[in-house]
Write a protein that holds these residues in place. Sequence first.
Motif, PDB file in Angstrom:
ATOM      1  N   PHE A  31     -22.882  12.386  49.430  1.00 18.25           N
ATOM      2  CA  PHE A  31     -22.556  12.236  48.013  1.00 18.25           C
ATOM      3  C   PHE A  31     -21.031  12.158  47.851  1.00 18.25           C
ATOM      4  O   PHE A  31     -20.500  11.304  47.135  1.00 18.25           O
ATOM      5  CB  PHE A  31     -23.126  13.412  47.227  1.00 18.25           C
ATOM      6  CG  PHE A  31     -23.002  13.280  45.738  1.00 18.25           C
ATOM      7  CD1 PHE A  31     -21.811  13.590  45.089  1.00 18.25           C
ATOM      8  CD2 PHE A  31     -24.075  12.851  44.977  1.00 18.25           C
ATOM      9  CE1 PHE A  31     -21.684  13.470  43.711  1.00 18.25           C
ATOM     10  CE2 PHE A  31     -23.964  12.735  43.600  1.00 18.25           C
ATOM     11  CZ  PHE A  31     -22.769  13.044  42.974  1.00 18.25           C
ATOM     12  N   TYR A  32     -20.345  13.054  48.548  1.00 18.21           N
ATOM     13  CA  TYR A  32     -18.875  13.055  48.515  1.00 18.21           C
ATOM     14  C   TYR A  32     -18.316  11.742  49.068  1.00 18.21           C
ATOM     15  O   TYR A  32     -17.451  11.117  48.447  1.00 18.21           O
ATOM     16  CB  TYR A  32     -18.360  14.251  49.336  1.00 18.21           C
ATOM     17  CG  TYR A  32     -16.930  14.112  49.796  1.00 18.21           C
ATOM     18  CD1 TYR A  32     -15.874  14.285  48.903  1.00 18.21           C
ATOM     19  CD2 TYR A  32     -16.631  13.810  51.122  1.00 18.21           C
ATOM     20  CE1 TYR A  32     -14.561  14.154  49.326  1.00 18.21           C
ATOM     21  CE2 TYR A  32     -15.326  13.685  51.549  1.00 18.21           C
ATOM     22  CZ  TYR A  32     -14.292  13.860  50.647  1.00 18.21           C
ATOM     23  OH  TYR A  32     -12.994  13.719  51.063  1.00 18.21           O
ATOM     24  N   LYS A  79     -19.668   8.764  49.377  1.00 16.02           N
ATOM     25  CA  LYS A  79     -19.999   7.566  48.603  1.00 16.02           C
ATOM     26  C   LYS A  79     -19.454   7.592  47.180  1.00 16.02           C
ATOM     27  O   LYS A  79     -19.180   6.544  46.602  1.00 16.02           O
ATOM     28  CB  LYS A  79     -21.518   7.377  48.550  1.00 16.02           C
ATOM     29  CG  LYS A  79     -22.134   6.996  49.879  1.00 16.02           C
ATOM     30  CD  LYS A  79     -23.631   6.798  49.749  1.00 16.02           C
ATOM     31  CE  LYS A  79     -24.282   6.415  51.045  1.00 16.02           C
ATOM     32  NZ  LYS A  79     -23.879   5.131  51.576  1.00 16.02           N
ATOM     33  N   ASN A  80     -19.309   8.771  46.601  1.00 17.60           N
ATOM     34  CA  ASN A  80     -18.965   8.856  45.187  1.00 17.60           C
ATOM     35  C   ASN A  80     -17.526   9.272  44.943  1.00 17.60           C
ATOM     36  O   ASN A  80     -16.947   8.904  43.923  1.00 17.60           O
ATOM     37  CB  ASN A  80     -19.918   9.845  44.505  1.00 17.60           C
ATOM     38  CG  ASN A  80     -19.959   9.687  43.020  1.00 17.60           C
ATOM     39  OD1 ASN A  80     -19.777   8.600  42.488  1.00 17.60           O
ATOM     40  ND2 ASN A  80     -20.185  10.770  42.321  1.00 17.60           N
ATOM     41  N   SER A  97     -14.471   2.930  45.423  1.00 19.58           N
ATOM     42  CA  SER A  97     -15.254   2.835  44.192  1.00 19.58           C
ATOM     43  C   SER A  97     -16.627   3.436  44.459  1.00 19.58           C
ATOM     44  O   SER A  97     -17.001   3.652  45.605  1.00 19.58           O
ATOM     45  CB  SER A  97     -15.389   1.378  43.742  1.00 19.58           C
ATOM     46  OG  SER A  97     -15.994   0.608  44.759  1.00 19.58           O
ATOM     47  N   ASP A  98     -17.339   3.706  43.393  1.00 22.15           N
ATOM     48  CA  ASP A  98     -18.655   4.329  43.492  1.00 22.15           C
ATOM     49  C   ASP A  98     -19.567   3.467  44.360  1.00 22.15           C
ATOM     50  O   ASP A  98     -19.820   2.311  44.041  1.00 22.15           O
ATOM     51  CB  ASP A  98     -19.234   4.475  42.087  1.00 22.15           C
ATOM     52  CG  ASP A  98     -20.543   5.236  42.060  1.00 22.15           C
ATOM     53  OD1 ASP A  98     -21.094   5.512  43.135  1.00 22.15           O
ATOM     54  OD2 ASP A  98     -20.995   5.547  40.963  1.00 22.15           O
ATOM     55  N   GLU A  99     -20.029   4.044  45.458  1.00 21.48           N
ATOM     56  CA  GLU A  99     -20.903   3.302  46.367  1.00 21.48           C
ATOM     57  C   GLU A  99     -22.301   3.915  46.426  1.00 21.48           C
ATOM     58  O   GLU A  99     -22.994   3.798  47.424  1.00 21.48           O
ATOM     59  CB  GLU A  99     -20.291   3.271  47.773  1.00 21.48           C
ATOM     60  CG  GLU A  99     -18.974   2.512  47.829  1.00 21.48           C
ATOM     61  CD  GLU A  99     -18.352   2.526  49.226  1.00 21.48           C
ATOM     62  OE1 GLU A  99     -18.987   3.013  50.176  1.00 21.48           O
ATOM     63  OE2 GLU A  99     -17.222   2.035  49.338  1.00 21.48           O
ATOM     64  N   MET A 100     -22.686   4.599  45.351  1.00 19.46           N
ATOM     65  CA  MET A 100     -24.024   5.186  45.319  1.00 19.46           C
ATOM     66  C   MET A 100     -25.048   4.062  45.344  1.00 19.46           C
ATOM     67  O   MET A 100     -25.023   3.170  44.507  1.00 19.46           O
ATOM     68  CB  MET A 100     -24.207   6.038  44.071  1.00 19.46           C
ATOM     69  CG  MET A 100     -23.270   7.222  44.001  1.00 19.46           C
ATOM     70  SD  MET A 100     -23.581   8.432  45.268  1.00 19.46           S
ATOM     71  CE  MET A 100     -24.800   9.405  44.441  1.00 19.46           C
ATOM     72  N   THR A 122     -29.906   7.470  46.364  1.00 24.00           N
ATOM     73  CA  THR A 122     -30.545   8.132  45.233  1.00 24.00           C
ATOM     74  C   THR A 122     -31.994   8.475  45.574  1.00 24.00           C
ATOM     75  O   THR A 122     -32.476   9.566  45.265  1.00 24.00           O
ATOM     76  CB  THR A 122     -30.480   7.236  43.982  1.00 24.00           C
ATOM     77  OG1 THR A 122     -29.114   6.918  43.728  1.00 24.00           O
ATOM     78  CG2 THR A 122     -31.068   7.927  42.769  1.00 24.00           C
ATOM     79  N   GLN A 161     -23.811  18.401  38.188  1.00 28.68           N
ATOM     80  CA  GLN A 161     -23.573  16.978  37.956  1.00 28.68           C
ATOM     81  C   GLN A 161     -24.240  16.505  36.669  1.00 28.68           C
ATOM     82  O   GLN A 161     -23.668  15.723  35.911  1.00 28.68           O
ATOM     83  CB  GLN A 161     -24.090  16.179  39.163  1.00 28.68           C
ATOM     84  CG  GLN A 161     -23.660  14.737  39.196  1.00 28.68           C
ATOM     85  CD  GLN A 161     -22.158  14.579  39.305  1.00 28.68           C
ATOM     86  OE1 GLN A 161     -21.465  15.415  39.866  1.00 28.68           O
ATOM     87  NE2 GLN A 161     -21.635  13.516  38.753  1.00 28.68           N
ATOM     88  N   SER A 221     -22.394  14.805  33.448  1.00 32.06           N
ATOM     89  CA  SER A 221     -22.856  13.485  32.990  1.00 32.06           C
ATOM     90  C   SER A 221     -23.314  13.519  31.543  1.00 32.06           C
ATOM     91  O   SER A 221     -23.008  12.620  30.756  1.00 32.06           O
ATOM     92  CB  SER A 221     -23.998  12.979  33.873  1.00 32.06           C
ATOM     93  OG  SER A 221     -23.561  12.826  35.192  1.00 32.06           O
TER      94      SER A 221
END
Length: 200
Positions: free
Chosen positions: A51-52, A54-55, A60-63, A68, A93, A97
């Motif tokens: 998570f760390y 990729k996010n 940039s956000d690679e989620m 997921t 989180q 959000s």
Amino acid sequence: MRKLIIGTLLCLSISVFAQSGNSMASILQKIKSQSKIDTQDKVVYDLMDEFYQKNLQADSDEMTPEFTHRIQKAVSDPNTKNIHLLYLLLMYQQHISRAVAEGKSPNPEFQIETMNLLESETKEVYGKLPAIIYIFKTEALDSGSKKEEAKITVANGLKEYPDSIPLKVYSYLNTKDEGLRQDLIKNHPNHWMVQQFGIK
């Protein structure tokens, strides 16, 4: 059935915390009582680390949908060990959000208590912390106007993860260290945090 319990806990924990003064510690105890603790099982630790990566660490956000899906699978699998740690991270989180989506400020008490619990529980299980906990704890402390504690958290995080871009950014914002600024603009100019904070 477990999905329903988890969903209910995730959705209600924040409103319960906010409305009744119920502590996250009591919510954690309910979750932990259903969690199988195994210090050798790294599935949840690896998910937090990914998570760390990729996010937060990526430019940039690679989620991805695959990642997921892996989180959802871990949450819904009754055999996932140390799941209480993942629940705490997801509750944190979700709170952030939701606050952003509603145009509100996150509840700093909730943030700090959740991150303190996640930090102590993760140390208890794994003996070390993934970088994401240092970053989220820094943000929680900063949100709660605990600037000195936030600086200490950043410094401790950088000892463990000297290549962490988010921690370098927070350290630079705290210190205005020219060496850090040069490192960030030379080596990480496209990172989302470098751009967000206008580091040039």
